[in-house]
Design a protein around this motif. Sequence first.
Motif, PDB file in Angstrom:
ATOM      1  N   ASP A   1       0.868  -1.173   0.000  1.00  0.00           N
ATOM      2  CA  ASP A   1       0.000   0.000   0.000  1.00  0.00           C
ATOM      3  C   ASP A   1       0.911   1.232   0.000  1.00  0.00           C
ATOM      4  O   ASP A   1       1.582   1.528   0.991  1.00  0.00           O
ATOM      5  CB  ASP A   1      -0.910  -0.010   1.221  1.00  0.00           C
ATOM      6  CG  ASP A   1      -1.923   1.118   1.210  1.00  0.00           C
ATOM      7  OD1 ASP A   1      -1.691   2.138   0.520  1.00  0.00           O
ATOM      8  OD2 ASP A   1      -2.948   0.984   1.884  1.00  0.00           O
ATOM      9  N   ALA A   2       0.939   1.915  -1.122  1.00  0.00           N
ATOM     10  CA  ALA A   2       1.857   3.048  -1.290  1.00  0.00           C
ATOM     11  C   ALA A   2       1.611   4.150  -0.273  1.00  0.00           C
ATOM     12  O   ALA A   2       2.546   4.842   0.135  1.00  0.00           O
ATOM     13  CB  ALA A   2       1.750   3.598  -2.710  1.00  0.00           C
ATOM     14  N   GLU A   3       0.370   4.319   0.157  1.00  0.00           N
ATOM     15  CA  GLU A   3       0.052   5.386   1.102  1.00  0.00           C
ATOM     16  C   GLU A   3       0.558   5.075   2.513  1.00  0.00           C
ATOM     17  O   GLU A   3       0.895   5.990   3.256  1.00  0.00           O
ATOM     18  CB  GLU A   3      -1.460   5.593   1.152  1.00  0.00           C
ATOM     19  CG  GLU A   3      -2.030   6.071  -0.171  1.00  0.00           C
ATOM     20  CD  GLU A   3      -3.541   6.068  -0.171  1.00  0.00           C
ATOM     21  OE1 GLU A   3      -4.147   6.420   0.858  1.00  0.00           O
ATOM     22  OE2 GLU A   3      -4.117   5.704  -1.209  1.00  0.00           O
ATOM     23  N   HIS A   4       0.601   3.814   2.878  1.00  0.00           N
ATOM     24  CA  HIS A   4       1.027   3.429   4.219  1.00  0.00           C
ATOM     25  C   HIS A   4       2.510   3.095   4.310  1.00  0.00           C
ATOM     26  O   HIS A   4       3.036   2.904   5.402  1.00  0.00           O
ATOM     27  CB  HIS A   4       0.196   2.242   4.721  1.00  0.00           C
ATOM     28  CG  HIS A   4      -1.216   2.610   4.997  1.00  0.00           C
ATOM     29  ND1 HIS A   4      -2.226   2.382   4.093  1.00  0.00           N
ATOM     30  CD2 HIS A   4      -1.786   3.245   6.049  1.00  0.00           C
ATOM     31  CE1 HIS A   4      -3.359   2.830   4.590  1.00  0.00           C
ATOM     32  NE2 HIS A   4      -3.128   3.370   5.770  1.00  0.00           N
ATOM     33  N   HIS A   5       3.188   2.992   3.190  1.00  0.00           N
ATOM     34  CA  HIS A   5       4.629   2.708   3.164  1.00  0.00           C
ATOM     35  C   HIS A   5       5.328   3.778   2.329  1.00  0.00           C
ATOM     36  O   HIS A   5       5.912   3.503   1.287  1.00  0.00           O
ATOM     37  CB  HIS A   5       4.880   1.309   2.589  1.00  0.00           C
ATOM     38  CG  HIS A   5       4.323   0.221   3.443  1.00  0.00           C
ATOM     39  ND1 HIS A   5       3.044  -0.254   3.280  1.00  0.00           N
ATOM     40  CD2 HIS A   5       4.865  -0.444   4.478  1.00  0.00           C
ATOM     41  CE1 HIS A   5       2.817  -1.189   4.178  1.00  0.00           C
ATOM     42  NE2 HIS A   5       3.899  -1.331   4.926  1.00  0.00           N
ATOM     43  N   LEU A   6       5.266   5.021   2.819  1.00  0.00           N
ATOM     44  CA  LEU A   6       5.797   6.156   2.064  1.00  0.00           C
ATOM     45  C   LEU A   6       7.309   6.084   1.863  1.00  0.00           C
ATOM     46  O   LEU A   6       7.813   6.479   0.814  1.00  0.00           O
ATOM     47  CB  LEU A   6       5.411   7.469   2.747  1.00  0.00           C
ATOM     48  CG  LEU A   6       3.927   7.824   2.669  1.00  0.00           C
ATOM     49  CD1 LEU A   6       3.643   9.087   3.468  1.00  0.00           C
ATOM     50  CD2 LEU A   6       3.489   7.994   1.233  1.00  0.00           C
ATOM     51  N   GLU A   7       8.041   5.588   2.868  1.00  0.00           N
ATOM     52  CA  GLU A   7       9.498   5.485   2.726  1.00  0.00           C
ATOM     53  C   GLU A   7       9.857   4.560   1.561  1.00  0.00           C
ATOM     54  O   GLU A   7      10.703   4.877   0.737  1.00  0.00           O
ATOM     55  CB  GLU A   7      10.121   4.988   4.038  1.00  0.00           C
ATOM     56  CG  GLU A   7      11.616   4.786   3.972  1.00  0.00           C
ATOM     57  CD  GLU A   7      12.397   6.078   3.775  1.00  0.00           C
ATOM     58  OE1 GLU A   7      13.480   6.014   3.163  1.00  0.00           O
ATOM     59  OE2 GLU A   7      11.935   7.134   4.218  1.00  0.00           O
ATOM     60  N   ALA A   8       9.192   3.419   1.486  1.00  0.00           N
ATOM     61  CA  ALA A   8       9.449   2.476   0.393  1.00  0.00           C
ATOM     62  C   ALA A   8       8.989   3.061  -0.940  1.00  0.00           C
ATOM     63  O   ALA A   8       9.672   2.919  -1.956  1.00  0.00           O
ATOM     64  CB  ALA A   8       8.743   1.157   0.661  1.00  0.00           C
ATOM     65  N   THR A   9       7.861   3.754  -0.928  1.00  0.00           N
ATOM     66  CA  THR A   9       7.349   4.378  -2.147  1.00  0.00           C
ATOM     67  C   THR A   9       8.346   5.396  -2.683  1.00  0.00           C
ATOM     68  O   THR A   9       8.637   5.427  -3.879  1.00  0.00           O
ATOM     69  CB  THR A   9       5.989   5.049  -1.869  1.00  0.00           C
ATOM     70  OG1 THR A   9       5.090   4.053  -1.376  1.00  0.00           O
ATOM     71  CG2 THR A   9       5.408   5.675  -3.115  1.00  0.00           C
ATOM     72  N   ARG A  10       8.900   6.188  -1.797  1.00  0.00           N
ATOM     73  CA  ARG A  10       9.909   7.177  -2.215  1.00  0.00           C
ATOM     74  C   ARG A  10      11.211   6.502  -2.627  1.00  0.00           C
ATOM     75  O   ARG A  10      11.841   6.896  -3.605  1.00  0.00           O
ATOM     76  CB  ARG A  10      10.174   8.159  -1.082  1.00  0.00           C
ATOM     77  CG  ARG A  10       9.028   9.106  -0.840  1.00  0.00           C
ATOM     78  CD  ARG A  10       9.347  10.113   0.256  1.00  0.00           C
ATOM     79  NE  ARG A  10       8.172  10.874   0.591  1.00  0.00           N
ATOM     80  CZ  ARG A  10       7.596  10.857   1.785  1.00  0.00           C
ATOM     81  NH1 ARG A  10       8.117  10.137   2.766  1.00  0.00           N
ATOM     82  NH2 ARG A  10       6.521  11.565   2.006  1.00  0.00           N
ATOM     83  N   ALA A  11      11.623   5.490  -1.868  1.00  0.00           N
ATOM     84  CA  ALA A  11      12.893   4.817  -2.154  1.00  0.00           C
ATOM     85  C   ALA A  11      12.877   4.156  -3.529  1.00  0.00           C
ATOM     86  O   ALA A  11      13.884   4.150  -4.233  1.00  0.00           O
ATOM     87  CB  ALA A  11      13.190   3.775  -1.080  1.00  0.00           C
ATOM     88  N   PHE A  12      11.744   3.612  -3.920  1.00  0.00           N
ATOM     89  CA  PHE A  12      11.646   2.958  -5.223  1.00  0.00           C
ATOM     90  C   PHE A  12      11.259   3.929  -6.334  1.00  0.00           C
ATOM     91  O   PHE A  12      11.140   3.528  -7.485  1.00  0.00           O
ATOM     92  CB  PHE A  12      10.640   1.801  -5.163  1.00  0.00           C
ATOM     93  CG  PHE A  12      11.226   0.551  -4.590  1.00  0.00           C
ATOM     94  CD1 PHE A  12      11.865  -0.375  -5.396  1.00  0.00           C
ATOM     95  CD2 PHE A  12      11.145   0.293  -3.237  1.00  0.00           C
ATOM     96  CE1 PHE A  12      12.405  -1.520  -4.878  1.00  0.00           C
ATOM     97  CE2 PHE A  12      11.684  -0.852  -2.696  1.00  0.00           C
ATOM     98  CZ  PHE A  12      12.316  -1.768  -3.521  1.00  0.00           C
TER      99      PHE A  12
END
Length: 164
Positions: free
Chosen positions: A116-127
């Motif tokens: 879930d991109a909204e709940h895992h912002l660090e991973a969303t930004r990192a990728f």
Amino acid sequence: MTTGAWIALAAVVLALAVGLWRAATDGRFRGTHAVRRSEPLVEAGAPDSSTPAGDGAPAPVARPGAELVASLGGTLGDRATLLQFSSAFCAPCRATRRVLGEVTGLVEGVAHVEVDAEHHLEATRAFGILRTPTTIVLDASGVEVTRATGAPTRDQVLTALAAT
């Protein structure tokens, strides 16, 4: 023709061109993106593949895909992992989930992990995720092989897996 008519015609042509471009590129798998990360994606105390081995051996290559899957409680597939970034109110994300679930049932050793991109912002930004759905194909060791933005078809996913 009046100026207003020319502006309206130009807007229609521009909208048509953008729509055709999106239709042609949506869901297509392309090359990889460098992962930008300032902090580890796993919690403190978990093994970090970027730290030195301590015995003089070079440190293993960082595998942020493997770290993210582990932090979500998932496991990598023996052959490949389909990492899907989605959001709650995204209709193409639901279609992508069905397609990737079908592919994991067809191809041995392939796992599907949804983030879930909204709940895992660090991973969303990192990728470097800019839109949902985005599907990243990780190899057996958790390294990104290719990615697609938009909803890929079953054949597009099978073709991308055949290249791993």
